[in-house]
Design a protein around this motif. Structure first.
Motif, mmCIF file in Angstrom:
data_model
loop_
_atom_site.group_PDB
_atom_site.id
_atom_site.type_symbol
_atom_site.label_atom_id
_atom_site.label_comp_id
_atom_site.label_asym_id
_atom_site.label_seq_id
_atom_site.Cartn_x
_atom_site.Cartn_y
_atom_site.Cartn_z
ATOM 1 N N THR A 91 0.826 -1.210 0.000
ATOM 2 C CA THR A 91 0.000 0.000 0.000
ATOM 3 C C THR A 91 0.858 1.257 0.000
ATOM 4 O O THR A 91 0.563 2.227 -0.707
ATOM 5 N N ASP A 92 1.937 1.252 0.794
ATOM 6 C CA ASP A 92 2.815 2.422 0.854
ATOM 7 C C ASP A 92 3.445 2.712 -0.504
ATOM 8 O O ASP A 92 3.597 3.875 -0.892
ATOM 9 N N ASN A 93 3.830 1.674 -1.232
ATOM 10 C CA ASN A 93 4.405 1.876 -2.566
ATOM 11 C C ASN A 93 3.386 2.464 -3.531
ATOM 12 O O ASN A 93 3.705 3.345 -4.332
ATOM 13 N N LEU A 94 2.161 1.970 -3.459
ATOM 14 C CA LEU A 94 1.113 2.510 -4.317
ATOM 15 C C LEU A 94 0.859 3.980 -4.026
ATOM 16 O O LEU A 94 0.653 4.791 -4.938
ATOM 17 N N THR A 95 0.917 4.332 -2.733
ATOM 18 C CA THR A 95 0.624 5.709 -2.337
ATOM 19 C C THR A 95 1.799 6.643 -2.589
ATOM 20 O O THR A 95 1.649 7.695 -3.219
ATOM 21 N N PHE A 109 -8.310 -3.061 -3.122
ATOM 22 C CA PHE A 109 -7.997 -4.204 -2.273
ATOM 23 C C PHE A 109 -9.272 -4.862 -1.721
ATOM 24 O O PHE A 109 -9.295 -6.067 -1.480
ATOM 25 N N THR A 110 -10.317 -4.080 -1.533
ATOM 26 C CA THR A 110 -11.595 -4.656 -1.118
ATOM 27 C C THR A 110 -12.129 -5.590 -2.198
ATOM 28 O O THR A 110 -12.564 -6.718 -1.922
ATOM 29 N N ALA A 150 -2.933 -5.338 3.330
ATOM 30 C CA ALA A 150 -2.891 -4.217 2.394
ATOM 31 C C ALA A 150 -4.142 -3.354 2.530
ATOM 32 O O ALA A 150 -4.063 -2.117 2.574
ATOM 33 N N LEU A 151 -5.305 -3.994 2.627
ATOM 34 C CA LEU A 151 -6.554 -3.258 2.802
ATOM 35 C C LEU A 151 -6.590 -2.542 4.141
ATOM 36 O O LEU A 151 -6.986 -1.375 4.238
ATOM 37 N N GLY A 152 -6.164 -3.244 5.193
ATOM 38 C CA GLY A 152 -6.151 -2.633 6.523
ATOM 39 C C GLY A 152 -5.238 -1.425 6.575
ATOM 40 O O GLY A 152 -5.539 -0.421 7.238
ATOM 41 N N THR A 153 -4.096 -1.491 5.870
ATOM 42 C CA THR A 153 -3.174 -0.354 5.816
ATOM 43 C C THR A 153 -3.826 0.838 5.137
ATOM 44 O O THR A 153 -3.777 1.964 5.644
#
Length: 399
Positions: A91-95, A109-110, A150-153
């Motif tokens: 998630t951090d990389n995507l953001t 991710f959902t 990933a979703l929780g992040t």
């Protein structure tokens, strides 16, 4: 393994869901956060380097996990620990690297998680963790775990940072959801459904608890710091894992003949209702909070400058620490500069939940510059010129 005429009793390769399970899960989530930050910033690996290292270690752990014939606490929880870090880094990389909004990541991710559950159920006719004793089921299980992290992040960062709820409020909201699932389960909600919803929620809960413990007292935390918090949690994890390895209180014995879910229609409607309620509540809360944050952002962004977008006192403090660090670098005191820049990291992290909702674009601009400064000053082989360049770039942004 015990054979009978009618069935074969085997040991599942995952632990029974006990109080110990949830405690270690939250602890792994918290330590996973601080470990990723330590590699990313303190050791200067950067987000991409940290992702590569954690990805390699995760592959090794998964190899060991799949090679085992039964649940082994040490191997299993090491895999959870590493997958919690890697899921967060996805998630951090995507953001940070690709600039994908947290809202988009959360939705994607959902959908991916729902599709994984659907395919798992179509292939195996069950989503129960009491039936993880085949390779295919274990593949579905670990893919699901990865996507839940990933979703929780994405959901946790969206609530605590982008929407400005802060860590304490986010933790309380998540606790309320988990508590409601527990009550619903006691009243007849399908145990598998309740388990997976609670599992997703423990990620933002663990991260929020970790931030509350490590943040300074001025920011409402206990001020233990990331290092002390990580040490305490790792010790707790080791002690519980050792206890479970000896006591074997979390072993699952199940039957190959008893692995399909029953009352499918009831479970389907329960899932539809529960997911619908959660989506409705999340959507309503998001649009309400987003409108509030957007209004504040527009007020703070009227001048188009960082100084006027954020409180002057914060900018002055950041600038003062940066200038002090720059003076130390110019004097050739890289060790002192490395020590002084830690004050910048603390001050910036402390103000994050408060400043980011005001103007996310300008916050990200400063955050990227701060990360570059930290990586240069904490590099294994410091380069004075690279440090000066990073500090000058940060001062330009702040000025």
């Amino acid at each position: 393994m015990v054979k009978t005429n009618e069935t074969k009793t085997v040991l599942s390769k995952v632990p029974e869901v006990t109080l110990y399970f949830w405690i270690i899960k939250v602890l792994c989530t918290t330590v996973g956060e601080t470990a990723a930050d330590f590699l990313n910033v303190n050791l200067g690996f950067g987000l991409t380097g940290t992702s590569i290292v954690m990805g390699a270690l995760l592959l090794v752990a998964l190899f060991l996990q799949f090679k085992t014939k039964k649940y082994i606490p040490g191997v299993y929880w090491l895999t959870v620990f590493l997958i919690s870090i890697f899921g967060t880094l996805v998630t951090d990389n995507l953001t940070d690297n690709l600039g994908i909004p947290l809202e988009v990541s959360a939705i994607v991710f959902t959908v991916v998680l729902v599709l994984t559950f659907a395919l798992w159920y179509i292939k195996e006719k069950t989503l129960s963790i009491h039936s993880i004793f085949t390779i295919r089921r274990e593949v579905f299980y670990w893919l699901t775990i990865l996507f839940t992290f990933a979703l929780g992040t994405a959901a946790g960062d969206l609530m605590a940072e982008s929407l400005g709820f802060g860590y304490l409020a986010t933790a309380l909201i998540v606790c309320a959801v988990i508590a409601s699932m527990t009550v619903a389960w006691r009243l007849g909600l399908d145990s598998v459904l309740a388990f997976w919803i609670a599992y997703i929620m423990t990620r933002p809960l663990g991260a929020s608890v970790g931030d509350l413990l490590s943040q300074s007292q001025n920011n409402g935390g206990l001020g233990l710091g990331a290092t002390v918090t990580s040490a305490i949690f790792i010790l707790a994890i080791l002690l519980i894992v050792i206890f479970l390895s000896v006591s074997k209180r979390d072993l699952i014995a199940t039957s190959r003949n008893a692995v399909t879910d029953t009352k499918r229609n009831a479970v389907f409607w329960q899932t539809a209702v529960v997911v619908g309620v959660l989506v409705l509540a999340a959507g309503t809360g998001y649009f309400w909070r987003h409108a509030t944050v957007l209004n504040a952002s527009q007020q703070g962004d009227s001048s188009g400058t960082v100084t006027q977008a954020f409180p002057q006192a914060d900018i002055t403090n950041f600038r003062k620490i940066t200038e002090d660090t720059q003076s130390l670098v110019q004097a050739g005191n890289l060790s002192g500069a490395k020590s002084r820049v830690s004050d910048l990291e603390t001050a910036w992290d402390t103000a994050e939940a408060r400043l980011k909702p005001i103007n996310k674009t300008k916050w990200t601009e400063i955050d990227n510059s701060v990360d570059k400064v930290l990586r240069q000053l904490r590099a294994a082989h410091q380069d004075a010129e690279a440090c000066k360049t990073a500090l000058e770039s940060l001062l330009t942004v702040l000025n």
